[in-house]
Structures are given as structure tokens and as C-alpha cells.
Design a protein around this motif. Structure first.
Motif, short mmCIF file in Angstrom:
data_model
loop_
_atom_site.label_atom_id
_atom_site.label_comp_id
_atom_site.label_asym_id
_atom_site.label_seq_id
_atom_site.Cartn_x
_atom_site.Cartn_y
_atom_site.Cartn_z
N LYS A 92 99.76 83.93 29.53
CA LYS A 92 98.20 83.77 30.42
C LYS A 92 97.75 82.36 30.70
CE LYS A 92 96.53 87.74 28.43
NZ LYS A 92 96.70 88.37 26.86
N GLY A 93 98.39 81.46 30.19
CA GLY A 93 97.50 80.20 30.06
C GLY A 93 96.28 79.95 29.24
N VAL A 94 96.60 78.60 29.26
CA VAL A 94 95.27 77.73 28.31
C VAL A 94 94.33 77.24 29.69
CG1 VAL A 94 96.07 75.58 27.62
CG2 VAL A 94 94.57 76.28 26.49
N GLU A 95 92.51 77.42 29.14
CA GLU A 95 91.24 77.64 30.66
C GLU A 95 91.57 75.30 29.97
OE1 GLU A 95 88.25 79.91 30.38
OE2 GLU A 95 87.18 77.82 29.50
N VAL A 96 91.57 74.87 31.34
CA VAL A 96 91.40 73.61 31.51
C VAL A 96 90.73 73.12 32.57
CG1 VAL A 96 93.95 73.11 30.58
CG2 VAL A 96 94.11 73.89 32.90
N PRO A 97 90.06 71.73 32.94
CA PRO A 97 89.38 71.60 34.10
C PRO A 97 89.71 71.95 35.11
CG PRO A 97 88.71 69.75 32.23
CD PRO A 97 90.63 71.06 32.14
N SER A 98 89.41 72.45 36.11
CA SER A 98 90.17 72.54 37.95
C SER A 98 90.18 71.51 38.12
CB SER A 98 88.80 73.45 38.36
OG SER A 98 89.41 73.05 39.63
N PRO A 99 91.64 70.65 39.02
CA PRO A 99 91.89 69.85 39.44
C PRO A 99 89.96 68.80 40.38
CG PRO A 99 93.00 71.51 39.97
CD PRO A 99 92.69 71.89 38.75
N ASP A 100 90.01 70.18 40.63
CA ASP A 100 88.91 69.50 42.02
C ASP A 100 88.07 69.19 41.38
OD1 ASP A 100 88.15 71.79 41.22
OD2 ASP A 100 87.97 72.79 43.43
N GLY A 101 87.53 69.42 40.49
CA GLY A 101 86.41 69.14 39.45
C GLY A 101 85.33 70.24 38.88
N HIS A 102 85.37 71.28 40.00
CA HIS A 102 84.31 72.54 39.13
C HIS A 102 85.31 73.41 38.90
CE1 HIS A 102 82.18 70.36 42.95
NE2 HIS A 102 83.69 70.85 42.90
N GLY A 103 84.55 73.93 37.70
CA GLY A 103 84.75 74.68 37.00
C GLY A 103 86.02 74.08 35.75
N THR A 104 86.89 75.99 35.79
CA THR A 104 88.72 76.46 35.04
C THR A 104 89.08 76.66 35.01
OG1 THR A 104 87.29 77.34 33.56
CG2 THR A 104 87.23 75.30 32.39
N VAL A 105 90.36 76.29 35.17
CA VAL A 105 91.74 77.08 36.04
C VAL A 105 92.27 77.25 34.54
CG1 VAL A 105 91.97 76.68 38.03
CG2 VAL A 105 92.62 74.64 36.25
N MET A 106 93.43 78.13 34.57
CA MET A 106 94.03 78.88 33.04
C MET A 106 95.78 77.78 33.84
SD MET A 106 92.74 80.54 31.58
CE MET A 106 93.65 81.54 30.48
N LYS A 107 96.73 77.38 32.16
CA LYS A 107 97.64 76.42 33.09
C LYS A 107 98.66 77.05 32.13
CE LYS A 107 98.30 72.07 30.43
NZ LYS A 107 98.18 70.85 30.29
N ARG A 108 99.69 77.95 32.24
CA ARG A 108 100.56 78.03 31.58
C ARG A 108 101.58 77.16 31.22
NH1 ARG A 108 103.04 83.91 34.03
NH2 ARG A 108 102.89 82.73 35.49
N VAL A 109 101.99 77.31 29.12
CA VAL A 109 102.52 76.27 29.00
C VAL A 109 103.83 76.69 28.45
CG1 VAL A 109 102.15 74.23 27.62
CG2 VAL A 109 100.41 74.83 28.52
N ALA B 265 97.12 71.94 23.83
CA ALA B 265 98.26 73.04 24.76
C ALA B 265 97.62 72.59 26.13
CB ALA B 265 98.61 74.25 24.52
N SER B 266 96.29 72.88 25.64
CA SER B 266 95.41 71.82 26.94
C SER B 266 95.98 70.01 27.58
CB SER B 266 94.41 71.44 26.65
OG SER B 266 93.31 71.57 25.97
N ARG B 267 96.54 70.11 26.79
CA ARG B 267 96.94 68.24 26.39
C ARG B 267 98.11 68.16 26.91
NH1 ARG B 267 93.66 65.48 21.50
NH2 ARG B 267 91.47 66.58 22.13
N CYS B 268 98.60 69.27 26.84
CA CYS B 268 100.53 69.04 27.50
C CYS B 268 100.86 70.22 28.12
CB CYS B 268 101.31 69.15 26.04
SG CYS B 268 100.64 68.52 24.62
#
Ligand code: ATP
Ligand code: MG
Ligand code: MG
Length: 413
Positions: free
Chosen positions: A88-105, A64-67
Motif C-alpha cells: 500500500k505504501g507509506v505516507e509522505v509529503p506530496s511533491p507539490d507541498g500540498h498534503g500527502t501521497v502514498m509511496k510504495r517502498v 521507509a519514508s526516508r528510503c
């Protein structure tokens, strides 16, 4: 052109392989979660594939994190994690390179549909509650040949009746036809300790199937259902062996009704995608057997019969919300087609003769094509299929391909 979304696919068997075959010319990337040498990955190389099981929640999250959207080629997947990813989403690296964000797929078809269909008993309870025609059924206590419920089923349904595993079954592997009280012992032993149900035996004269594409808006509201032409399916030893279009000797009024029933069924499910509705024709009654929330064996012949919109293209179009217009419909390009499954025989080479007959096939008014899945042969395993089509009636097409049909029957014998 806008960048194509990446599709994440749970399962990389023959259905996934043919989905990849439909996606490639459109420039659509399909990332597959399955074993490294699975049929889909053999013909589709990219850096996004995940090696592992479609029942493993962590692997599903990695996929999911790749799609951008997830879909399935099989309903027996881990479902709770799909709900989590979609809501809820899946954890992916934050676009600003700091920490992670949740991405709903988004998951299509919906995890709600997959969960319902995973349990064949609940699936049909739901259909019955919605006024759709299904055979009477009842839950059975498992593991006990003398259970009160199995006696009750015999009393209510008479003999024979079907004893079925509610979960995980396919190709009839979870089914037992109970012919009389003497079968209770064997049935209980063979079915083991799994959730069971009994189903009234339907003395059908034919089995029909309809593939249906379902579209939905981003808020989960049904847009439209689009049926494919009705086909006749032949099951031998509970496994689909042959498919005929159109069904032989069936009045048009019945095929129209079968399409209507199939559309009614799929309207009551959730999410985008293609769905197979298996039905029994008994007298002039149409009874729903079960639904598969994905491309299906009964739809393989759409590759040749509806060349611009096979069931695999339809799965892509629906999950990416790219169906041309609500006026669109699936129009067969030929008056007849048939599909023959290549099932592994007693020897690993048993099917070689059938493969040769198919590649040698020549007839001025008919075509036959071969699709091998890249699977090793085992007795009864689906390892490939043949589609034949032409400008004649189905009876003539069957006649023109009778040597293939005969050879296929010999491998099974
Ligand atoms: P699939 O591979 O299609 O998922 P499955 O393991 O879920 O198969 P079913 O579709 O329940 O199995 O049954 C397989 C076949 O067994 C049917 O297509 C039909 O030929 C026969 N069958 C199943 N239920 C009944 C019934 N109630 N009455 C008569 N025949 C039945
Ligand atoms: Mg099934
Ligand atoms: Mg079935």
C-alpha cells in the motif's frame, strides 16, 4: 552517474555495520533503524537514521519514508508493516507541498520470506512440502511437561530429540536437547509458554553452510541464484564458533550437492538479497537445518575470500539489481580461509589477549585480520571475529593459526 538509491536497514548490529562498510566506498547511503549507539551507526553517520526498535511499526514507517528500498540484518522484525509498506505504501509529503501521497517502498527480501522464516517450524514445513530435505518435526503443546505431544515426539523420534522454540530464537537460545523422559519437566519449565516444536536429532558428522545471492526482476520473478563456496561451521553449545573453507575432508561431490540444495531452497523463497542455508551432513545425506534471509556469520570470511564480492556487497548488488551478468559467479581468491568468533568471556577483558595475538599475527604465507563490532562484552556474546586466509590447504592454515584457536577456546572454557 545516476543517484544511488537510499537503503533503509532494519537493525544495526554487526551485520548492519559490515553492510555499511561495504556500502560506503560505493557512495551508497544506508539509513539504519536501531538504537543510537548501535554498531552500524558508530561507523556510519547520516541525517536519515531512525532511533528506535525494528519491531516498532511507526519507526519502520518513518524509516521507509526516508528510503528507496528496505532490507534487514535480522529476521525478528515487525512483518505486517513491511507488507503494508511494500503493497500500500507509506505516507509522505506530496511533491507539490500540498498534503500527502502514498509511496510504495520495495522490501528485500520479501516480507513473505521474512514471515515464513520467523517461524522455524513453518519454514521447515514449507521446505518439506517442496521436496527439500529436512529432519522430521512435529508441533508441541507448550508449557506442559506431560503433554501428549511431547510423549508422542519421544515415541516417534526416540532419544535424544530437539525441542525448539518456533519463534525469536538465535544462537541456540531457543533449543533444548531432550535426552530422556527425566528431561521433560526441565524442558517445559525452561522453554516456557511459547510455540514449540520437536525435531528428530540428526547425528551429523559435520555442519555445512552456503550463502546464496538471489536476484529477481521488478515483477517478483526469480532471475537467478548464485551460491558462494561451501563452508564447514562448528557450533559449540549451539552457538557458531568457527568456520572453515573448504570443509575439511569432504568430497567435492558432496560440496557440489550442498550448493545445489542451498540454491533449490533459496529458489523457493521470495525477494532479492543474500540467504544463509545451514545444513547437516549425515553419512552422505544433506539435511537443511534452517535459513537466514540476510548476511550470516558463516559468510563473514567472504570479505577476504571473495574480496570483490563479499556477502555484504552481494546484498547491496542484489537488492539494487546491480549484479553484473547471469554468467557471474563467486570465485574464492585463496585456497583456504577460516573464521573464529570472538565471544565475550567471563570477564569484560577476557578477549584482550586474543585481540593482541591477532593484531600481532605475522606469517609469510598467511594473514589474519580482526573485526571488532563495537559491542560491550558479555559472556557468550558475539563481539568480534577473526578471519585468517592463505595460500595453503586448510589443514596448514589451521596449524598456522592454532595459537589463535587455542586462545579462543580458552576464553570460552
Ligand atoms: P542460529 O543462531 O543459527 O539462528 P538457532 O537458535 O536458530 O541458531 P538452530 O540452528 O536450530 O538454532 O540450532 C543450533 C545448533 O544446534 C545447530 O547448528 C546444531 O549444531 C544443533 N542442532 C540443531 N538442531 C539439531 C538437530 N535436529 N540435530 C542435531 N543437532 C541440532
Ligand atoms: Mg536460527
Ligand atoms: Mg542455526
Amino acid at each position: 552517474m545516476a543517484k544511488n538509491p537510499v537503503i533503509g536497514l532494519l537493525g544495526g548490529g554487526q551485520l548492519g555495520r559490515m553492510l555499511c562498510q561495504a556500502a560506503a566506498p560505493l557512495g551508497i547511503t544506508v539509513a539504519v533503524l536501531d538504537a543510537e549507539d548501535c554498531p552500524a551507526k558508530q561507523i556510519n553517520q547520516n541525517s536519515l537514521h531512525v532511533t528506535g526498535s525494528f519491531k516498532d511499526p511507526e519507526k519502520i514507517k518513518t524509516l521507509a519514508s526516508r528510503c528507496d528500498v528496505l532490507t534487514v540484518e535480522i529476521e525478528h522484525v515487525e512483518c505486517d508493516v513491511l507488507e503494508e509498506i511494500a503493497t500500500k505504501g507509506v505516507e509522505v509529503p506530496s511533491p507539490d507541498g500540498h498534503g500527502t501521497v502514498m509511496k510504495r517502498v520495495p522490501v528485500h527480501p520479501s516480507y513473505k520470506t521474512i514471515r515464513l522464516i520467523q517461524d522455524k517450524f513453518q519454514q521447515k514445513e514449507y521446505f518439506a512440502k517442496n521436496g527439500l530435505p529436512v529432519a522430521p518435526q512435529m508441533a508441541i503443546e507448550s508449557g506442559d511437561a506431560r503433554s501428549a505431544s511431547i510423549e508422542q515426539a519421544a515415541k516417534s523420534f526416540g532419544f535424544p530429540f530437539m525441542l525448539k522454540g518456533a519463534k525469536g530464537s538465535y544462537d541456540g537460545r531457543g533449543n533444548f536437547k531432550v535426552r530422556g523422559p527425566d528431561d521433560f519437566e526441565t524442558a517445559a519449565a525452561q522453554m516456557g509458554d511459547q510455540p514449540l516444536y520437536a525435531e528428530k536429532f540428526v547425528p551429523f558428522q559435520m555442519e555445512l553452510a552456503v550463502m546464496v545471492m538471489r536476484t529477481e526482476d521488478d515483477d517478483g520473478n526469480l532471475k537467478k541464484v548464485y551460491p558462494y563456496p561451501v563452508v564447514e561451521t562448528i557450533h559449540e553449545d549451539s552457538i557458531c564458533t568457527k568456520v572453515f573453507f573448504p570443509p575439511r575432508n569432504v568430497a567435492e561431490g558432496i560440496t557440489r550437492r550442498a550448493q545445489k540444495v542451498a540454491c533449490d531452497v533459496v529458489s523457493r523463497l521470495w525477494g532479492r538479497g543474500v540467504f544463509a542455508v545451514e545444513m547437516f551432513l549425515a553419512g552422505d545425506e544433506i539435511i537443511v537445518n534452517e535459513v537466514a534471509p540476510r548476511p550470516h556469520n558463516s559468510g563473514h570470511l567472504t570479505i577476504e575470500l571473495v574480496p570483490q564480492r563479499s556477502q555484504f556487497r552481494a546484498q547491496l548488488d542484489s537488492i539494487l539489481d546491480r549484479v553484473p551478468s547471469s554468467e557471474f559467479s563467486f570465485i574464492p581468491q585463496f585456497p583456504s580461509a577460516l573464521m573464529l568468533n570472538i565471544l565475550g568471556g567471563a570477564e569484560p577483558q577476557s578477549h584482550d589477549r586474543l585481540v593482541k595475538l591477532t593484531t600481532d599475527f605475522y606469517h609469510p604465507h598467511a594473514n589474519a585480520t580482526l573485526q571488532m563490532y563495537g559491542k560491550s562484552s558479555k559472556p557468550g556474546r558475539k563481539i568480534g571475529h577473526i578471519t585468517a586466509w592463505g595460500q595453503s590447504a586448510i589443514e596448514q592454515l589451521s596449524e598456522r593459526t592454532s595459537h589463535l584457536i587455542r586462545c579462543m577456546d580458552e576464553i570460552r572454557a
